[in-house]
Design a protein around this motif. Sequence first.
Motif, mmCIF file in Angstrom:
data_model
loop_
_atom_site.group_PDB
_atom_site.id
_atom_site.type_symbol
_atom_site.label_atom_id
_atom_site.label_comp_id
_atom_site.label_asym_id
_atom_site.label_seq_id
_atom_site.Cartn_x
_atom_site.Cartn_y
_atom_site.Cartn_z
ATOM 1 N N PRO A 1 0.797 -1.228 0.000
ATOM 2 C CA PRO A 1 0.000 0.000 0.000
ATOM 3 C C PRO A 1 0.832 1.282 0.000
ATOM 4 O O PRO A 1 0.374 2.269 -0.522
ATOM 5 C CB PRO A 1 -0.818 -0.094 1.291
ATOM 6 C CG PRO A 1 -0.775 -1.525 1.683
ATOM 7 C CD PRO A 1 0.479 -2.093 1.104
ATOM 8 N N HIS A 2 2.033 1.258 0.565
ATOM 9 C CA HIS A 2 2.790 2.515 0.629
ATOM 10 C C HIS A 2 3.231 3.000 -0.751
ATOM 11 O O HIS A 2 3.623 4.133 -0.904
ATOM 12 C CB HIS A 2 4.001 2.394 1.567
ATOM 13 C CG HIS A 2 5.115 1.552 1.007
ATOM 14 N ND1 HIS A 2 5.133 0.189 1.113
ATOM 15 C CD2 HIS A 2 6.226 1.908 0.331
ATOM 16 C CE1 HIS A 2 6.233 -0.275 0.516
ATOM 17 N NE2 HIS A 2 6.901 0.746 0.054
ATOM 18 N N THR A 3 3.171 2.160 -1.773
ATOM 19 C CA THR A 3 3.540 2.598 -3.122
ATOM 20 C C THR A 3 2.352 3.188 -3.853
ATOM 21 O O THR A 3 2.498 3.698 -4.946
ATOM 22 C CB THR A 3 4.083 1.427 -3.963
ATOM 23 O OG1 THR A 3 3.036 0.477 -4.144
ATOM 24 C CG2 THR A 3 5.271 0.792 -3.300
ATOM 25 N N GLU A 4 1.175 3.135 -3.248
ATOM 26 C CA GLU A 4 -0.033 3.625 -3.893
ATOM 27 C C GLU A 4 -0.064 5.143 -3.782
ATOM 28 O O GLU A 4 -0.448 5.708 -2.782
ATOM 29 C CB GLU A 4 -1.237 3.015 -3.183
ATOM 30 C CG GLU A 4 -2.514 3.131 -3.933
ATOM 31 C CD GLU A 4 -3.611 2.386 -3.203
ATOM 32 O OE1 GLU A 4 -4.604 3.033 -2.865
ATOM 33 O OE2 GLU A 4 -3.453 1.198 -2.968
ATOM 34 N N GLN A 5 0.363 5.794 -4.815
ATOM 35 C CA GLN A 5 0.369 7.235 -4.816
ATOM 36 C C GLN A 5 -0.024 7.726 -6.195
ATOM 37 O O GLN A 5 -0.045 6.967 -7.138
ATOM 38 C CB GLN A 5 1.744 7.765 -4.423
ATOM 39 C CG GLN A 5 2.859 7.177 -5.264
ATOM 40 C CD GLN A 5 4.212 7.527 -4.698
ATOM 41 O OE1 GLN A 5 4.365 8.562 -4.090
ATOM 42 N NE2 GLN A 5 5.192 6.689 -4.894
ATOM 43 N N ALA A 6 -0.353 8.986 -6.288
ATOM 44 C CA ALA A 6 -0.739 9.560 -7.573
ATOM 45 C C ALA A 6 0.532 9.744 -8.396
ATOM 46 O O ALA A 6 1.177 10.767 -8.342
ATOM 47 C CB ALA A 6 -1.447 10.885 -7.365
ATOM 48 N N ASP A 7 0.911 8.742 -9.101
ATOM 49 C CA ASP A 7 2.146 8.749 -9.861
ATOM 50 C C ASP A 7 1.818 8.757 -11.343
ATOM 51 O O ASP A 7 1.259 7.793 -11.855
ATOM 52 C CB ASP A 7 2.965 7.503 -9.504
ATOM 53 C CG ASP A 7 4.334 7.504 -10.152
ATOM 54 O OD1 ASP A 7 4.616 8.423 -10.945
ATOM 55 O OD2 ASP A 7 5.112 6.585 -9.866
ATOM 56 N N PRO A 8 2.154 9.848 -12.048
ATOM 57 C CA PRO A 8 1.825 9.905 -13.471
ATOM 58 C C PRO A 8 2.523 8.808 -14.272
ATOM 59 O O PRO A 8 2.081 8.450 -15.350
ATOM 60 C CB PRO A 8 2.293 11.296 -13.900
ATOM 61 C CG PRO A 8 3.158 11.795 -12.805
ATOM 62 C CD PRO A 8 2.837 11.019 -11.570
ATOM 63 N N SER A 9 3.601 8.231 -13.723
ATOM 64 C CA SER A 9 4.287 7.178 -14.473
ATOM 65 C C SER A 9 3.425 5.933 -14.587
ATOM 66 O O SER A 9 3.578 5.160 -15.521
ATOM 67 C CB SER A 9 5.635 6.841 -13.827
ATOM 68 O OG SER A 9 5.436 6.270 -12.555
ATOM 69 N N VAL A 10 2.484 5.736 -13.646
ATOM 70 C CA VAL A 10 1.577 4.588 -13.751
ATOM 71 C C VAL A 10 0.668 4.773 -14.949
ATOM 72 O O VAL A 10 0.429 3.841 -15.716
ATOM 73 C CB VAL A 10 0.769 4.399 -12.447
ATOM 74 C CG1 VAL A 10 -0.262 3.306 -12.603
ATOM 75 C CG2 VAL A 10 1.717 4.077 -11.301
ATOM 76 N N LEU B 1 1.382 6.471 -17.573
ATOM 77 C CA LEU B 1 2.231 6.249 -18.744
ATOM 78 C C LEU B 1 2.464 4.763 -18.965
ATOM 79 O O LEU B 1 2.493 4.293 -20.106
ATOM 80 C CB LEU B 1 3.566 6.975 -18.584
ATOM 81 C CG LEU B 1 3.502 8.492 -18.585
ATOM 82 C CD1 LEU B 1 4.872 9.082 -18.276
ATOM 83 C CD2 LEU B 1 2.983 9.004 -19.910
ATOM 84 N N LEU B 2 2.625 4.030 -17.885
ATOM 85 C CA LEU B 2 2.823 2.593 -17.985
ATOM 86 C C LEU B 2 1.602 1.927 -18.610
ATOM 87 O O LEU B 2 1.725 1.099 -19.513
ATOM 88 C CB LEU B 2 3.107 1.994 -16.610
ATOM 89 C CG LEU B 2 3.239 0.472 -16.554
ATOM 90 C CD1 LEU B 2 4.404 0.002 -17.414
ATOM 91 C CD2 LEU B 2 3.413 0.022 -15.123
ATOM 92 N N VAL B 3 0.413 2.292 -18.142
ATOM 93 C CA VAL B 3 -0.811 1.728 -18.718
ATOM 94 C C VAL B 3 -0.901 2.101 -20.196
ATOM 95 O O VAL B 3 -1.235 1.271 -21.043
ATOM 96 C CB VAL B 3 -2.058 2.200 -17.943
ATOM 97 C CG1 VAL B 3 -3.338 1.820 -18.677
ATOM 98 C CG2 VAL B 3 -2.056 1.617 -16.531
ATOM 99 N N GLN B 4 -0.562 3.342 -20.521
ATOM 100 C CA GLN B 4 -0.602 3.774 -21.922
ATOM 101 C C GLN B 4 0.408 3.018 -22.771
ATOM 102 O O GLN B 4 0.201 2.830 -23.963
ATOM 103 C CB GLN B 4 -0.338 5.272 -22.028
ATOM 104 C CG GLN B 4 -1.474 6.108 -21.509
ATOM 105 C CD GLN B 4 -1.131 7.589 -21.471
ATOM 106 O OE1 GLN B 4 0.016 7.985 -21.668
ATOM 107 N NE2 GLN B 4 -2.120 8.401 -21.198
ATOM 108 N N SER B 5 1.486 2.560 -22.166
ATOM 109 C CA SER B 5 2.522 1.866 -22.936
ATOM 110 C C SER B 5 2.207 0.386 -23.151
ATOM 111 O O SER B 5 2.909 -0.285 -23.908
ATOM 112 C CB SER B 5 3.884 2.017 -22.259
ATOM 113 O OG SER B 5 3.918 1.227 -21.084
ATOM 114 N N LEU B 6 1.178 -0.126 -22.475
ATOM 115 C CA LEU B 6 0.807 -1.532 -22.686
ATOM 116 C C LEU B 6 0.394 -1.737 -24.136
ATOM 117 O O LEU B 6 -0.152 -0.829 -24.766
ATOM 118 C CB LEU B 6 -0.371 -1.915 -21.778
ATOM 119 C CG LEU B 6 -0.102 -2.046 -20.297
ATOM 120 C CD1 LEU B 6 -1.435 -2.200 -19.539
ATOM 121 C CD2 LEU B 6 0.805 -3.217 -19.991
ATOM 122 N N PRO B 7 0.599 -2.944 -24.669
ATOM 123 C CA PRO B 7 0.105 -3.218 -26.019
ATOM 124 C C PRO B 7 -1.418 -3.046 -26.046
ATOM 125 O O PRO B 7 -2.090 -3.293 -25.033
ATOM 126 C CB PRO B 7 0.481 -4.679 -26.266
ATOM 127 C CG PRO B 7 1.291 -5.123 -25.116
ATOM 128 C CD PRO B 7 1.254 -4.073 -24.055
#
Length: 163
Positions: free
Chosen positions: A92-101, A103-109
């Motif tokens: 849970p401590h990694t659950e933050q508003a991270d724009p890289s997530v 970007l990661l979802v956008q980078s999925l096929p």
Amino acid sequence: MKRSRDKAASDLFAALYPRLAGWCRRLVDDDETAHEIASEAFTRLWSRWTSVQEPRGFLYVTAANIVRDHWRKLERERKAMRRVTSEAAVSPHTEQADPSVRLLVQSLPERLRVPILLHYYADMPIREVSALTGRKEGTVKADLHAARELLRAHLRGSLDHTR
């Protein structure tokens, strides 16, 4: 006639845009988003220019509606990320508003991205995702699983690099 209408629109924009954008900025806490919302409100006003009786009121009501939609979208994204990360068994401590997530979802096929966006971001059940994508429910479930595994691997890798 057209020139006087254009002049009135230009004067209204000069008079109201800075204050409207500033108001939006306080609501969304982001300059770029605030300007997009204020611009969209003016665009909607221009499309109804001849039928709007009270332009200032129209602009603020329209901007408020766009802000509300923006907040709803952010909340859907937060809920989707909580579900994705909890299903990916990330602490849970990694659950933050991270724009890289995002970007990661956008980078999925696309094959994996579309089900993730529909299921987690649009809150659609697997049955509906299946119908919309024309894939069998089992295929959708497998794609969601594969996408979560990729997300998990990436998130774990990024956590290892921060330590």
